[in-house]
Motif scaffolding. Structure first.
Motif, PDB file in Angstrom:
ATOM      1  N   PHE A  65       0.825  -1.202   0.000  1.00  0.00           N
ATOM      2  CA  PHE A  65       0.000   0.000   0.000  1.00  0.00           C
ATOM      3  C   PHE A  65       0.866   1.261   0.000  1.00  0.00           C
ATOM      4  O   PHE A  65       0.513   2.258  -0.631  1.00  0.00           O
ATOM      5  CB  PHE A  65      -0.955  -0.027   1.200  1.00  0.00           C
ATOM      6  CG  PHE A  65      -2.146   0.866   1.018  1.00  0.00           C
ATOM      7  CD1 PHE A  65      -3.073   0.620   0.026  1.00  0.00           C
ATOM      8  CD2 PHE A  65      -2.328   1.969   1.831  1.00  0.00           C
ATOM      9  CE1 PHE A  65      -4.165   1.439  -0.154  1.00  0.00           C
ATOM     10  CE2 PHE A  65      -3.423   2.795   1.668  1.00  0.00           C
ATOM     11  CZ  PHE A  65      -4.345   2.536   0.666  1.00  0.00           C
ATOM     12  N   SER A  66       2.009   1.223   0.677  1.00  0.00           N
ATOM     13  CA  SER A  66       2.915   2.371   0.685  1.00  0.00           C
ATOM     14  C   SER A  66       3.477   2.647  -0.702  1.00  0.00           C
ATOM     15  O   SER A  66       3.584   3.806  -1.112  1.00  0.00           O
ATOM     16  CB  SER A  66       4.055   2.158   1.672  1.00  0.00           C
ATOM     17  OG  SER A  66       3.573   2.149   2.990  1.00  0.00           O
ATOM     18  N   ASP A 131      -6.112  -6.028 -16.270  1.00  0.00           N
ATOM     19  CA  ASP A 131      -6.082  -6.437 -14.857  1.00  0.00           C
ATOM     20  C   ASP A 131      -7.453  -6.938 -14.412  1.00  0.00           C
ATOM     21  O   ASP A 131      -7.568  -7.942 -13.701  1.00  0.00           O
ATOM     22  CB  ASP A 131      -5.649  -5.276 -13.958  1.00  0.00           C
ATOM     23  CG  ASP A 131      -4.166  -4.983 -14.041  1.00  0.00           C
ATOM     24  OD1 ASP A 131      -3.415  -5.816 -14.568  1.00  0.00           O
ATOM     25  OD2 ASP A 131      -3.763  -3.901 -13.565  1.00  0.00           O
ATOM     26  N   TYR A 132      -8.494  -6.244 -14.834  1.00  0.00           N
ATOM     27  CA  TYR A 132      -9.856  -6.627 -14.468  1.00  0.00           C
ATOM     28  C   TYR A 132     -10.272  -7.916 -15.175  1.00  0.00           C
ATOM     29  O   TYR A 132     -10.767  -8.857 -14.544  1.00  0.00           O
ATOM     30  CB  TYR A 132     -10.818  -5.488 -14.809  1.00  0.00           C
ATOM     31  CG  TYR A 132     -12.249  -5.801 -14.502  1.00  0.00           C
ATOM     32  CD1 TYR A 132     -12.721  -5.749 -13.199  1.00  0.00           C
ATOM     33  CD2 TYR A 132     -13.132  -6.158 -15.518  1.00  0.00           C
ATOM     34  CE1 TYR A 132     -14.046  -6.050 -12.913  1.00  0.00           C
ATOM     35  CE2 TYR A 132     -14.454  -6.462 -15.241  1.00  0.00           C
ATOM     36  CZ  TYR A 132     -14.896  -6.409 -13.943  1.00  0.00           C
ATOM     37  OH  TYR A 132     -16.201  -6.708 -13.652  1.00  0.00           O
ATOM     38  N   ARG A 133     -10.045  -7.964 -16.481  1.00  0.00           N
ATOM     39  CA  ARG A 133     -10.486  -9.100 -17.301  1.00  0.00           C
ATOM     40  C   ARG A 133      -9.818 -10.406 -16.901  1.00  0.00           C
ATOM     41  O   ARG A 133     -10.457 -11.453 -16.856  1.00  0.00           O
ATOM     42  CB  ARG A 133     -10.206  -8.784 -18.762  1.00  0.00           C
ATOM     43  CG  ARG A 133     -10.688  -9.829 -19.732  1.00  0.00           C
ATOM     44  CD  ARG A 133     -10.539  -9.373 -21.146  1.00  0.00           C
ATOM     45  NE  ARG A 133      -9.160  -8.957 -21.395  1.00  0.00           N
ATOM     46  CZ  ARG A 133      -8.560  -9.043 -22.565  1.00  0.00           C
ATOM     47  NH1 ARG A 133      -9.216  -9.524 -23.591  1.00  0.00           N
ATOM     48  NH2 ARG A 133      -7.328  -8.641 -22.724  1.00  0.00           N
ATOM     49  N   GLY A 135      -8.425 -11.035 -13.978  1.00  0.00           N
ATOM     50  CA  GLY A 135      -8.518 -11.293 -12.548  1.00  0.00           C
ATOM     51  C   GLY A 135      -7.185 -11.219 -11.824  1.00  0.00           C
ATOM     52  O   GLY A 135      -6.972 -11.961 -10.858  1.00  0.00           O
ATOM     53  N   GLU A 136      -6.298 -10.336 -12.293  1.00  0.00           N
ATOM     54  CA  GLU A 136      -4.987 -10.187 -11.648  1.00  0.00           C
ATOM     55  C   GLU A 136      -5.172  -9.733 -10.198  1.00  0.00           C
ATOM     56  O   GLU A 136      -6.027  -8.906  -9.911  1.00  0.00           O
ATOM     57  CB  GLU A 136      -4.132  -9.150 -12.384  1.00  0.00           C
ATOM     58  CG  GLU A 136      -3.726  -9.541 -13.763  1.00  0.00           C
ATOM     59  CD  GLU A 136      -2.677 -10.631 -13.775  1.00  0.00           C
ATOM     60  OE1 GLU A 136      -1.809 -10.646 -12.889  1.00  0.00           O
ATOM     61  OE2 GLU A 136      -2.748 -11.481 -14.680  1.00  0.00           O
ATOM     62  N   THR A 137      -4.356 -10.309  -9.322  1.00  0.00           N
ATOM     63  CA  THR A 137      -4.383  -9.888  -7.922  1.00  0.00           C
ATOM     64  C   THR A 137      -3.018  -9.343  -7.542  1.00  0.00           C
ATOM     65  O   THR A 137      -1.998  -9.684  -8.146  1.00  0.00           O
ATOM     66  CB  THR A 137      -4.753 -11.055  -6.985  1.00  0.00           C
ATOM     67  OG1 THR A 137      -3.824 -12.115  -7.173  1.00  0.00           O
ATOM     68  CG2 THR A 137      -6.167 -11.544  -7.257  1.00  0.00           C
ATOM     69  N   SER A 138      -3.006  -8.516  -6.521  1.00  0.00           N
ATOM     70  CA  SER A 138      -1.747  -7.917  -6.082  1.00  0.00           C
ATOM     71  C   SER A 138      -0.879  -8.986  -5.437  1.00  0.00           C
ATOM     72  O   SER A 138      -1.380  -9.927  -4.816  1.00  0.00           O
ATOM     73  CB  SER A 138      -2.030  -6.776  -5.099  1.00  0.00           C
ATOM     74  OG  SER A 138      -2.599  -7.274  -3.917  1.00  0.00           O
ATOM     75  N   PRO A 139       0.436  -8.837  -5.554  1.00  0.00           N
ATOM     76  CA  PRO A 139       1.320  -9.892  -5.055  1.00  0.00           C
ATOM     77  C   PRO A 139       1.364  -9.998  -3.530  1.00  0.00           C
ATOM     78  O   PRO A 139       1.562 -11.085  -3.002  1.00  0.00           O
ATOM     79  CB  PRO A 139       2.689  -9.502  -5.610  1.00  0.00           C
ATOM     80  CG  PRO A 139       2.594  -8.070  -5.951  1.00  0.00           C
ATOM     81  CD  PRO A 139       1.168  -7.789  -6.253  1.00  0.00           C
ATOM     82  N   GLN A 145      -5.868  -6.306  -8.698  1.00  0.00           N
ATOM     83  CA  GLN A 145      -4.825  -5.366  -9.124  1.00  0.00           C
ATOM     84  C   GLN A 145      -5.410  -4.089  -9.708  1.00  0.00           C
ATOM     85  O   GLN A 145      -4.813  -3.019  -9.599  1.00  0.00           O
ATOM     86  CB  GLN A 145      -3.909  -6.052 -10.155  1.00  0.00           C
ATOM     87  CG  GLN A 145      -2.711  -5.238 -10.578  1.00  0.00           C
ATOM     88  CD  GLN A 145      -1.712  -5.011  -9.466  1.00  0.00           C
ATOM     89  OE1 GLN A 145      -1.506  -5.858  -8.618  1.00  0.00           O
ATOM     90  NE2 GLN A 145      -1.092  -3.846  -9.472  1.00  0.00           N
ATOM     91  N   TRP A 146      -6.590  -4.171 -10.292  1.00  0.00           N
ATOM     92  CA  TRP A 146      -7.183  -2.983 -10.896  1.00  0.00           C
ATOM     93  C   TRP A 146      -7.546  -1.933  -9.852  1.00  0.00           C
ATOM     94  O   TRP A 146      -7.708  -0.773 -10.198  1.00  0.00           O
ATOM     95  CB  TRP A 146      -8.379  -3.338 -11.783  1.00  0.00           C
ATOM     96  CG  TRP A 146      -9.565  -3.906 -11.086  1.00  0.00           C
ATOM     97  CD1 TRP A 146      -9.840  -5.212 -10.869  1.00  0.00           C
ATOM     98  CD2 TRP A 146     -10.653  -3.172 -10.525  1.00  0.00           C
ATOM     99  NE1 TRP A 146     -11.024  -5.349 -10.196  1.00  0.00           N
ATOM    100  CE2 TRP A 146     -11.548  -4.110  -9.970  1.00  0.00           C
ATOM    101  CE3 TRP A 146     -10.967  -1.828 -10.418  1.00  0.00           C
ATOM    102  CZ2 TRP A 146     -12.717  -3.729  -9.335  1.00  0.00           C
ATOM    103  CZ3 TRP A 146     -12.137  -1.453  -9.785  1.00  0.00           C
ATOM    104  CH2 TRP A 146     -13.002  -2.398  -9.256  1.00  0.00           C
TER     105      TRP A 146
END
Length: 180
Positions: A65-66, A131-133, A135-139, A145-146
């Motif tokens: 988040f930072s 990112d939306y299509r 379904g990417e997620t943050s690491p 991710q979107w």
């Protein structure tokens, strides 16, 4: 003559900061967003330091988040810099020559910034869509991710609009700070 008889040298008065040019959209938006983002960064980091100190573990989400907040901070501050005409330039070229040349360079620079960030806004919409299509997620914490990437086209568009507004102001009037 004693040291009591000598007067301290007079200090030169400090020049007040230049006033901002009037804009249709208040510059206070970028200023307050910068303050809020900096405060959030400080609070998150401080909370993480306290938790790590007292528990020997840390919040997992703070680094991710930072980093996001620092990127948003750079873009928001960049928007304020563009609106105030404080972006990087080679002053040897931009502040020399005739008034028409300086005005032309100021218009050209503002227009190029507007085009660049307009292009970034358009192209980054594709990133958000992907990112939306997919379904990417943050690491770090696994949120979509979107949630992070959607701010790139929004703030890039704001910078492009600020640069276009600067272009219009330079096209209509005299370049501030120029004396001739």
């Amino acid at each position: 003559m004693s040291s009591k008889d000598t007067k301290p040298p007079e200090l030169a008065p400090v020049a007040p900061a230049e006033a901002d040019e009037p804009t249709r959209v208040p510059l206070a938006i970028e200023d307050w967003l910068t303050v809020l983002i900096m405060a959030a960064l400080a609070l998150i980091t401080f909370a993480n330091v306290l938790v790590r100190y007292f528990t020997s573990s840390s919040f997992a989400w703070t680094e991710e988040f930072s980093v996001f907040l620092m990127i948003v901070l750079a873009l928001v501050a960049g928007s304020g810099a563009v609106a105030r005409d404080r972006h990087i330039r080679i002053e040897y070229f931009s502040d020399s020559g005739s008034m028409a040349r300086r005005r032309g360079l100021a218009c050209f620079g503002a227009l190029m910034v507007a085009l660049l960030f307009g292009l970034i806004a358009v192209l980054s919409v594709r990133v958000v869509w992907d990112d939306y299509r997919f379904g990417e997620t943050s690491p770090g914490i696994g949120v979509p991710q979107w949630w992070y990437s959607m701010w790139m086209p929004i703030i890039s568009l704001a910078i492009a609009l600020r640069a276009f507004g600067l272009f219009m102001r330079r096209l209509r009037g005299v370049v501030p700070g120029a004396s001739e």
